[in-house]
Write a protein that holds these residues in place. Structure first.
Motif, PDB file in Angstrom:
ATOM      1  N   UNK A  23      68.465  10.930  61.957  1.00  0.00           N
ATOM      2  CA  UNK A  23      67.432  10.590  61.281  1.00  0.00           C
ATOM      3  C   UNK A  23      66.929  11.773  60.329  1.00  0.00           C
ATOM      4  N   UNK A  24      66.925  13.074  61.003  1.00  0.00           N
ATOM      5  CA  UNK A  24      66.538  14.242  60.199  1.00  0.00           C
ATOM      6  C   UNK A  24      67.571  14.209  59.010  1.00  0.00           C
ATOM      7  N   UNK A  25      68.550  14.101  58.835  1.00  0.00           N
ATOM      8  CA  UNK A  25      69.386  14.045  57.870  1.00  0.00           C
ATOM      9  C   UNK A  25      68.927  13.092  56.704  1.00  0.00           C
ATOM     10  N   UNK A  26      68.584  11.950  57.093  1.00  0.00           N
ATOM     11  CA  UNK A  26      68.150  10.761  56.495  1.00  0.00           C
ATOM     12  C   UNK A  26      67.006  11.284  55.826  1.00  0.00           C
ATOM     13  N   UNK A  27      66.007  11.742  56.538  1.00  0.00           N
ATOM     14  CA  UNK A  27      64.654  12.147  55.897  1.00  0.00           C
ATOM     15  C   UNK A  27      64.860  13.289  54.735  1.00  0.00           C
ATOM     16  N   UNK A  28      65.781  14.254  55.075  1.00  0.00           N
ATOM     17  CA  UNK A  28      65.921  15.354  53.964  1.00  0.00           C
ATOM     18  C   UNK A  28      66.750  14.478  52.727  1.00  0.00           C
ATOM     19  N   UNK A  29      67.482  13.573  52.888  1.00  0.00           N
ATOM     20  CA  UNK A  29      68.126  12.903  51.848  1.00  0.00           C
ATOM     21  C   UNK A  29      67.085  12.143  51.076  1.00  0.00           C
ATOM     22  N   UNK A  30      66.050  11.308  51.992  1.00  0.00           N
ATOM     23  CA  UNK A  30      64.972  10.739  51.127  1.00  0.00           C
ATOM     24  C   UNK A  30      64.035  11.800  50.435  1.00  0.00           C
ATOM     25  N   UNK A  31      63.740  12.671  51.016  1.00  0.00           N
ATOM     26  CA  UNK A  31      62.868  13.783  50.160  1.00  0.00           C
ATOM     27  C   UNK A  31      63.490  14.183  48.991  1.00  0.00           C
ATOM     28  N   UNK A  32      64.862  14.435  49.112  1.00  0.00           N
ATOM     29  CA  UNK A  32      65.457  15.353  47.841  1.00  0.00           C
ATOM     30  C   UNK A  32      65.521  14.037  46.717  1.00  0.00           C
ATOM     31  N   UNK A  33      65.536  12.811  47.143  1.00  0.00           N
ATOM     32  CA  UNK A  33      65.713  11.769  46.314  1.00  0.00           C
ATOM     33  C   UNK A  33      64.207  11.440  45.578  1.00  0.00           C
ATOM     34  N   UNK A  34      63.172  11.614  46.182  1.00  0.00           N
ATOM     35  CA  UNK A  34      61.787  11.662  45.702  1.00  0.00           C
ATOM     36  C   UNK A  34      61.802  12.760  44.772  1.00  0.00           C
TER      37      UNK A  34
END
Length: 145
Positions: A23-34
Motif C-alpha cells: 500500500x505504501x508503494x502504491x501511494x508513492x506511485x500515485x503521488x509521483x504520477x500526480x
C-alpha cells in the motif's frame, strides 16, 4: 516500520505487514504520477507564455485567488515551481526504489509468492472454451447432414 523492530508471530501478521508495504508503494506511485502531471501542466504554461511580450498581462492563481501580473513576473515563478516539483519527484523515486528493495527483501525472507488472478481466470476460460467447442461440434455436424 514497526514490523522491523519485532518479528511477525504468524502468517496473518506477515500478510498484514506485506499488505501495508505494498500500500505504501502504491501511494508513492500515485503521488509521483500526480506530481508528474503538475510538471506537465507547468511545462505547457511555460511554453505558452515564453514567446510572448514580457510586459503583457497574465493572471496567476495564488492560493485560490486570481492575481494579475506580467509575464516577466510570472514566468520565473512558474519555472521555479516546476524545478521544485522535479526535485520532489526525484526524491520520491529514490524513496520508491528503497521501498521496493525492502519489499523484495521481505518477500525473500518469508518466501512470499503472489498468485496472479489472471492465471486462475485463464484456467476457467480454457474450460469454457473446450465446453463451447464440444457444443459447436455437433451443431456443425448437424448442418452438414
Amino acid at each position: 516500520m514497526a514490523g522491523k523492530a519485532e518479528e511477525p508471530v504468524n502468517e496473518q501478521a506477515v500478510a498484514t505487514i506485506y499488505g501495508n508495504m505494498r500500500a505504501d508503494i502504491n501511494q508513492v506511485y500515485s503521488k509521483i504520477t500526480e506530481l508528474e502531471m503538475e510538471v506537465s501542466e507547468h511545462s505547457l504554461v511555460i511554453n505558452a507564455i515564453k514567446p510572448l511580450d514580457q510586459s503583457r498581462r497574465c493572471y496567476r492563481m495564488i492560493g485560490g485567488v486570481l492575481v494579475e501580473r506580467t509575464i516577466k513576473e510570472v514566468l520565473p515563478a512558474v519555472q521555479h515551481n516546476k524545478e521544485g516539483l522535479e526535485m520532489v519527484i526525484a526524491r520520491l523515486n529514490e524513496a520508491l526504489e528503497k521501498k521496493k528493495k525492502e519489499l523484495a527483501d521481505f518477500e525473500a525472507k518469508y518466501k512470499i509468492r503472489i498468485k496472479k488472478g489472471d492465471e486462475v481466470k485463464d484456467d476457467g476460460s480454457k474450460k469454457e472454451g473446450s465446453a463451447q467447442g464440444v457444443l459447436v461440434g455437433p451443431a456443425g455436424a448437424a448442418e452438414q447432414n
